[in-house]
Design a protein around this motif. Sequence first.
Motif, PDB file in Angstrom:
ATOM      1  N   ILE A   1     134.927  38.243  44.939  1.00 59.91           N
ATOM      2  CA  ILE A   1     133.478  38.321  44.787  1.00 59.91           C
ATOM      3  C   ILE A   1     133.086  38.781  43.380  1.00 59.91           C
ATOM      4  O   ILE A   1     132.024  38.433  42.873  1.00 59.91           O
TER       5      ILE A   1
ATOM      6  N   ARG B   1     134.358  37.821  40.656  1.00 63.30           N
ATOM      7  CA  ARG B   1     134.284  36.614  39.824  1.00 63.30           C
ATOM      8  C   ARG B   1     132.911  35.962  39.982  1.00 63.30           C
ATOM      9  O   ARG B   1     132.323  35.490  39.004  1.00 63.30           O
ATOM     10  N   GLU B   2     132.423  35.985  41.214  1.00 65.36           N
ATOM     11  CA  GLU B   2     131.100  35.385  41.442  1.00 65.36           C
ATOM     12  C   GLU B   2     130.007  36.219  40.781  1.00 65.36           C
ATOM     13  O   GLU B   2     129.058  35.681  40.218  1.00 65.36           O
TER      14      GLU B   2
ATOM     15  N   LYS C   1     129.242  48.010  41.292  1.00 68.30           N
ATOM     16  CA  LYS C   1     130.644  48.053  41.727  1.00 68.30           C
ATOM     17  C   LYS C   1     131.404  49.128  40.945  1.00 68.30           C
ATOM     18  O   LYS C   1     132.195  49.879  41.498  1.00 68.30           O
TER      19      LYS C   1
ATOM     20  N   LEU D   1     137.187  53.561  44.987  1.00 64.55           N
ATOM     21  CA  LEU D   1     137.334  52.421  45.904  1.00 64.55           C
ATOM     22  C   LEU D   1     136.519  51.274  45.338  1.00 64.55           C
ATOM     23  O   LEU D   1     136.100  51.311  44.206  1.00 64.55           O
TER      24      LEU D   1
ATOM     25  N   ILE E   1     139.768  47.034  42.937  1.00 60.70           N
ATOM     26  CA  ILE E   1     141.198  47.248  42.753  1.00 60.70           C
ATOM     27  C   ILE E   1     141.485  46.827  41.314  1.00 60.70           C
ATOM     28  O   ILE E   1     141.248  45.680  40.936  1.00 60.70           O
TER      29      ILE E   1
ATOM     30  N   PHE F   1     139.758  43.210  40.884  1.00 63.17           N
ATOM     31  CA  PHE F   1     139.596  42.651  42.230  1.00 63.17           C
ATOM     32  C   PHE F   1     138.591  43.478  43.014  1.00 63.17           C
ATOM     33  O   PHE F   1     138.512  44.694  42.841  1.00 63.17           O
ATOM     34  N   PRO F   2     137.892  42.842  43.940  1.00 61.75           N
ATOM     35  CA  PRO F   2     137.110  43.644  44.875  1.00 61.75           C
ATOM     36  C   PRO F   2     138.072  44.266  45.878  1.00 61.75           C
ATOM     37  O   PRO F   2     139.231  43.857  45.958  1.00 61.75           O
ATOM     38  N   LEU F   3     137.607  45.228  46.648  1.00 63.66           N
ATOM     39  CA  LEU F   3     138.444  45.790  47.699  1.00 63.66           C
ATOM     40  C   LEU F   3     138.557  44.747  48.809  1.00 63.66           C
ATOM     41  O   LEU F   3     137.562  44.302  49.358  1.00 63.66           O
TER      42      LEU F   3
END
Lengths: 90, 598
Positions: free
Chosen positions: A9, A11-12, A45, A54, A57, A84-86
């Motif tokens: 997400i 990336r979006e 985020k 959290l 990542i 990365f998202p969690l």
Amino acid sequence: MIRVSFFGIVREIVGEKETQVEAEDSVADLLEALSGRYGIGFGEKVLKTQERDLDLILILNGRHIEHIGGLSAPLKEGDHLAVFPLVGGG
Amino acid sequence: MEALRLLRVDLSAGTVKQEPLNPDWVRQFIGGRGYGTKLLYEELKPGTDPLSEGNKLIFANGPLTGSNVPTGGRYMVVTKSPLTGFIASSNSGGYWGAELARTGYMALVVEGKSKKPVYLWIKDDKAELRDASSLWGKDTHATTDAVLKEVGDPKARVACIGPAGEKLSRIACIINDKHRAAGRSGVGAVMGSKNLKAIAVKGSGTFKAANPEGLKETLRVGMQKIKENGVTGEGLPTYGTAVLVNILNQLGSYPYKNFQESQHEGAEKHSGEKLAETFLTGRTNCFACPIGCGRETALEDKKGEGPEYETLWALGSNCGVDDLEPIIRANYICNELGLDTISAGGTISAAMELYEKGFIPKEDLGVGPELKFGSADALVYWTEKMGKVEGLGEKMAQGSYRLGELYGHPEFSITVKKQELPAYDPRGIQGIGLTYAVSNRGACHVRGYLISPEVLGIPEKLDPWVTEGKAQWGKIFHDLTAAIDSSGMCLFTSFALGAGDYADMLKHGAGMDLDADSLLEAGDRIWTLERLFNLREGLDPARDDTLPVRLLEEPIPKGPAEGKKSRIDVMIPEYYKLRGWDEKGVPKPSKLAELGIK
Ligand code: SF4
């Protein structure tokens, strides 16, 4: 330069797969710089990550930042940060 | 619904019979995986050939299957595995288990062997065996459609086997609702050996909570936790499990070419992100699931569900294949013909290594494409041959260990207890290696998903490279998982819920006297009984609680985890001790007394 790749997400939210950023001192500084660039969605985020460790990542050169100093992990020219998202799975 | 019952099906005699459940067993072993294990332990004659009529095939729901607790739709298949020779317990979701619960049966025990192919039709408390001669040979989709037509109820639910199970492939699965699999350890072959093609169920009962008010509050709390949790509230619903591809690859613990390496340059091409951009058409969920991690996909000529992370890796990177299209196609073939995708991929990758190193001669391929890493043609062709159990595919359908043994090189079989490894390299992630090595059903990640702390950081981040503390984490995860698998809920809820939440759901939902501690103790009891079953079936811990030599002796050759090897040798002794087992891995009498196991 630091190479930063985005996944899931995130990336979006940022609208691109990858970018190059001027080297910053630490992962935290780099995230600050990226928040400025990508605006509120990404900023949120980052904020949550700072608060709870959290939500994102963060993998620096193949190591989760937690084991190399956390958000204050130092950066050097040529590093690669994967954001990365969690997520989870099996 | 009245008190739940058990249905005993004797295929040799062609009879069905209702029985009450054993309330002591429910109290001690909960249901699902636990109840099924207890039943098998008590009833199966030691040394039974898994594919003989003496084996028993148990379908067991948890007390919460069919309820409105989140993800309360899971069932387990428990039997003696033809792949490992030890206990098989395969979990599946979808809607079949919940429908079985509505008939009033918590468990089915299938024994004996029918003379001709049959299917079982259960409508509420009535059950009958019907001729399935016309279904034999059909794939799982055609079988499901034909059975639904024959029973005349489109809302019935069907679990069945494909040709792989009929022809006794030791890596055959049972498919329910067309796309959901009780995948591992060859449970489909046991069903095939009994000439049982399908089980259709339809019930009209409804779940009655033991304490509706208490359950309401428990559900409110549980649902909130699931919604607010980053994984269950956002990660899994948005991307499913496939988003793990890039994470594991970045960490250099994403096995490539039969574990010869552990990073795959082409992985991005079959990642969750790529899937979302290309073949993804929608989301699905199982019964009563607020998470909805399932993915609907479509190729030009076919549509279906998946692939999940494990499948993307097994049929993708592990076989050196980059692109999504052939992986999706091979995944569909596995579901239709009834093969476990993890073992199918692990067997093809072993065959590729055997072939490339010159141990499988070219003439054994017949007209098939060369078994070369990275060949999409080989992947699709040999998956189909394996599923149809034809040509070299017949040898491959027995799993990578037997294939390797046949060609004189079982060391290229990356298995534990002859079952293929999942998608995490235990050299770069130490704790998951412990789970693989000691898992009672052979290599498995979902017996204790240490990836959660070691990679994702839930509930806290552990360093994947170190061994310290992993035995303790392993034991807790193994016990908790055994309890969740016995409850009827999906393991994925454990990203958000803890032992206390499950205990509360079982307490208010099913009237069980449990708290967090006694729930974990029940998990310990279940794990220990599985161990006793395996020991009785000839498990030798020194030989069987281990990893393939490659992972113990060959370090990861490059990437971020370069130089790492698995150190299960340090974790296992500590683990045995924590379990109350002696240094040889046998539960001590004092531990059995503590758990109330005779
Ligand atoms: S989380 Fe996924 S696998 Fe689990 S019950 Fe929900 S949809 Fe099914």
